[in-house]
Design a protein around this motif. Sequence first.
Motif, PDB file in Angstrom:
ATOM      1  N   ALA A 181       0.849  -1.191   0.000  1.00 51.42           N
ATOM      2  CA  ALA A 181       0.000   0.000   0.000  1.00 51.42           C
ATOM      3  C   ALA A 181       0.885   1.241   0.000  1.00 51.42           C
ATOM      4  N   ASP A 182       0.860   1.989  -1.102  1.00 51.27           N
ATOM      5  CA  ASP A 182       1.698   3.174  -1.266  1.00 51.27           C
ATOM      6  C   ASP A 182       0.878   4.423  -0.960  1.00 51.27           C
ATOM      7  N   GLU A 183       1.069   4.978   0.236  1.00 53.04           N
ATOM      8  CA  GLU A 183       0.320   6.156   0.680  1.00 53.04           C
ATOM      9  C   GLU A 183      -1.184   5.953   0.474  1.00 53.04           C
ATOM     10  N   PRO A 184      -1.762   4.887   1.012  1.00 58.32           N
ATOM     11  CA  PRO A 184      -3.152   4.549   0.687  1.00 58.32           C
ATOM     12  C   PRO A 184      -4.179   5.534   1.219  1.00 58.32           C
ATOM     13  N   THR A 185      -3.790   6.391   2.166  1.00 56.63           N
ATOM     14  CA  THR A 185      -4.735   7.384   2.693  1.00 56.63           C
ATOM     15  C   THR A 185      -4.335   8.805   2.308  1.00 56.63           C
ATOM     16  N   GLY A 186      -3.288   8.947   1.499  1.00 51.15           N
ATOM     17  CA  GLY A 186      -2.748  10.272   1.201  1.00 51.15           C
ATOM     18  C   GLY A 186      -3.693  11.169   0.437  1.00 51.15           C
ATOM     19  N   ALA A 187      -4.602  10.587  -0.367  1.00 49.50           N
ATOM     20  CA  ALA A 187      -5.522  11.388  -1.172  1.00 49.50           C
ATOM     21  C   ALA A 187      -6.896  11.497  -0.527  1.00 49.50           C
ATOM     22  N   LEU A 188      -6.997  11.086   0.747  1.00 46.75           N
ATOM     23  CA  LEU A 188      -8.297  11.045   1.413  1.00 46.75           C
ATOM     24  C   LEU A 188      -8.343  12.030   2.572  1.00 46.75           C
ATOM     25  N   ASP A 189      -9.562  12.467   2.928  1.00 49.23           N
ATOM     26  CA  ASP A 189      -9.696  13.302   4.115  1.00 49.23           C
ATOM     27  C   ASP A 189      -9.427  12.452   5.357  1.00 49.23           C
ATOM     28  N   THR A 190      -9.281  13.109   6.500  1.00 50.06           N
ATOM     29  CA  THR A 190      -8.838  12.419   7.715  1.00 50.06           C
ATOM     30  C   THR A 190      -9.777  11.290   8.109  1.00 50.06           C
ATOM     31  N   ALA A 191     -11.069  11.558   8.126  1.00 52.27           N
ATOM     32  CA  ALA A 191     -12.027  10.538   8.568  1.00 52.27           C
ATOM     33  C   ALA A 191     -12.024   9.338   7.620  1.00 52.27           C
ATOM     34  N   THR A 192     -12.006   9.603   6.308  1.00 56.69           N
ATOM     35  CA  THR A 192     -11.994   8.505   5.345  1.00 56.69           C
ATOM     36  C   THR A 192     -10.680   7.748   5.414  1.00 56.69           C
ATOM     37  N   GLY A 193      -9.582   8.476   5.624  1.00 59.54           N
ATOM     38  CA  GLY A 193      -8.282   7.826   5.768  1.00 59.54           C
ATOM     39  C   GLY A 193      -8.250   6.883   6.958  1.00 59.54           C
ATOM     40  N   GLN A 194      -8.859   7.303   8.070  1.00 52.93           N
ATOM     41  CA  GLN A 194      -8.926   6.427   9.240  1.00 52.93           C
ATOM     42  C   GLN A 194      -9.779   5.199   8.962  1.00 52.93           C
ATOM     43  N   GLU A 195     -10.835   5.386   8.195  1.00 53.51           N
ATOM     44  CA  GLU A 195     -11.703   4.268   7.816  1.00 53.51           C
ATOM     45  C   GLU A 195     -10.934   3.241   6.975  1.00 53.51           C
ATOM     46  N   ILE A 196     -10.138   3.722   6.008  1.00 50.73           N
ATOM     47  CA  ILE A 196      -9.332   2.829   5.180  1.00 50.73           C
ATOM     48  C   ILE A 196      -8.243   2.170   6.030  1.00 50.73           C
ATOM     49  N   GLY A 197      -7.673   2.918   6.957  1.00 50.09           N
ATOM     50  CA  GLY A 197      -6.668   2.347   7.853  1.00 50.09           C
ATOM     51  C   GLY A 197      -7.235   1.210   8.679  1.00 50.09           C
ATOM     52  N   ARG A 198      -8.440   1.386   9.183  1.00 43.34           N
ATOM     53  CA  ARG A 198      -9.079   0.316   9.964  1.00 43.34           C
ATOM     54  C   ARG A 198      -9.351  -0.903   9.079  1.00 43.34           C
ATOM     55  N   LEU A 199      -9.733  -0.657   7.839  1.00 44.91           N
ATOM     56  CA  LEU A 199      -9.980  -1.757   6.911  1.00 44.91           C
ATOM     57  C   LEU A 199      -8.700  -2.555   6.662  1.00 44.91           C
ATOM     58  N   LEU A 200      -7.581  -1.852   6.475  1.00 39.84           N
ATOM     59  CA  LEU A 200      -6.315  -2.536   6.275  1.00 39.84           C
ATOM     60  C   LEU A 200      -5.935  -3.350   7.509  1.00 39.84           C
ATOM     61  N   ARG A 201      -6.223  -2.810   8.685  1.00 37.38           N
ATOM     62  CA  ARG A 201      -5.924  -3.543   9.917  1.00 37.38           C
ATOM     63  C   ARG A 201      -6.784  -4.798  10.010  1.00 37.38           C
ATOM     64  N   GLU A 202      -8.038  -4.713   9.585  1.00 39.49           N
ATOM     65  CA  GLU A 202      -8.910  -5.900   9.589  1.00 39.49           C
ATOM     66  C   GLU A 202      -8.381  -6.971   8.635  1.00 39.49           C
ATOM     67  N   LEU A 203      -7.905  -6.533   7.473  1.00 43.03           N
ATOM     68  CA  LEU A 203      -7.325  -7.487   6.530  1.00 43.03           C
ATOM     69  C   LEU A 203      -6.109  -8.176   7.141  1.00 43.03           C
ATOM     70  N   ASN A 204      -5.277  -7.392   7.833  1.00 44.89           N
ATOM     71  CA  ASN A 204      -4.106  -7.984   8.466  1.00 44.89           C
ATOM     72  C   ASN A 204      -4.490  -8.943   9.579  1.00 44.89           C
ATOM     73  N   ALA A 205      -5.522  -8.583  10.352  1.00 46.68           N
ATOM     74  CA  ALA A 205      -5.967  -9.459  11.435  1.00 46.68           C
ATOM     75  C   ALA A 205      -6.450 -10.801  10.897  1.00 46.68           C
TER      76      ALA A 205
END
Length: 244
Positions: A181-205
């Motif tokens: 994932a290359d800067e996967p939240t860089g083009a997103l607003d803060t709330a959406t970026g956190q949402e994508i971050g949580r999704l990536l964490r779920e995938l890792n879990a």
Amino acid sequence: MRQHIAGQHIAGQHIADDAIRFDGVTKIYQAGAPAALADVSLTVAAGEVAAVMGPSGSGKSTLLNLVAGLDKPTSGTVTVAGLRIDTLGETALARFRARHVGIIFQFFNLLDDLTVADNVLLPAQLAGASRRLARARAEGLLEQLGIEEHRDDYPARLSGGQRQRVAIARALVNSPELLLADEPTGALDTATGQEIGRLLRELNAAGQTLVLVTHDPALAQRYAARTLQLVDGCLVPSNAAVPA
């Protein structure tokens, strides 16, 4: 210097195999110029999430390109998903990427003239997968990522967060061992970026190995087991001061 990200327990089982191994990797793009990467040795364990950070020009993109087989080292060896990829030819590298690596980009890189479903299906088609099985996999991912109602829409009609979810589904359609994932939240607003971050964490879990390149220390701290710091092409201890 070798940095190792230790294996973790997933679903009650200890994962010890290396997903990525660099041994003395140096990459020089132009004779006489500084090395983009200089004698880097590291391992990332299967099932782990690792963040790669560093200032612009530090070698983050070069490292990611070497892991993905998009570039080859000047010296040293690169092993990914148990395969020594620095010795492979272009055809074998393309096959390796299709089968073993999924890539998520900062600006999504979706094809505007394809529907959401066809964007997700594209890597499976390029890999020669069964169309029936690929469609079933794509439908399952769209449902899992909460965007199944947009399967027939075009990317321009979607929000940034929805487009990134499509990009994640596309990266996962071939069930790769490794997700980059290359800067996967860089083009997103803060709330959406956190949402994508949580999704990536779920995938890792769920067991997905993930390498996350980011400029955001909070993102790395929140979602990565450990951060690899690059400065001028060299790995530095994670607690060392890194220039902006």
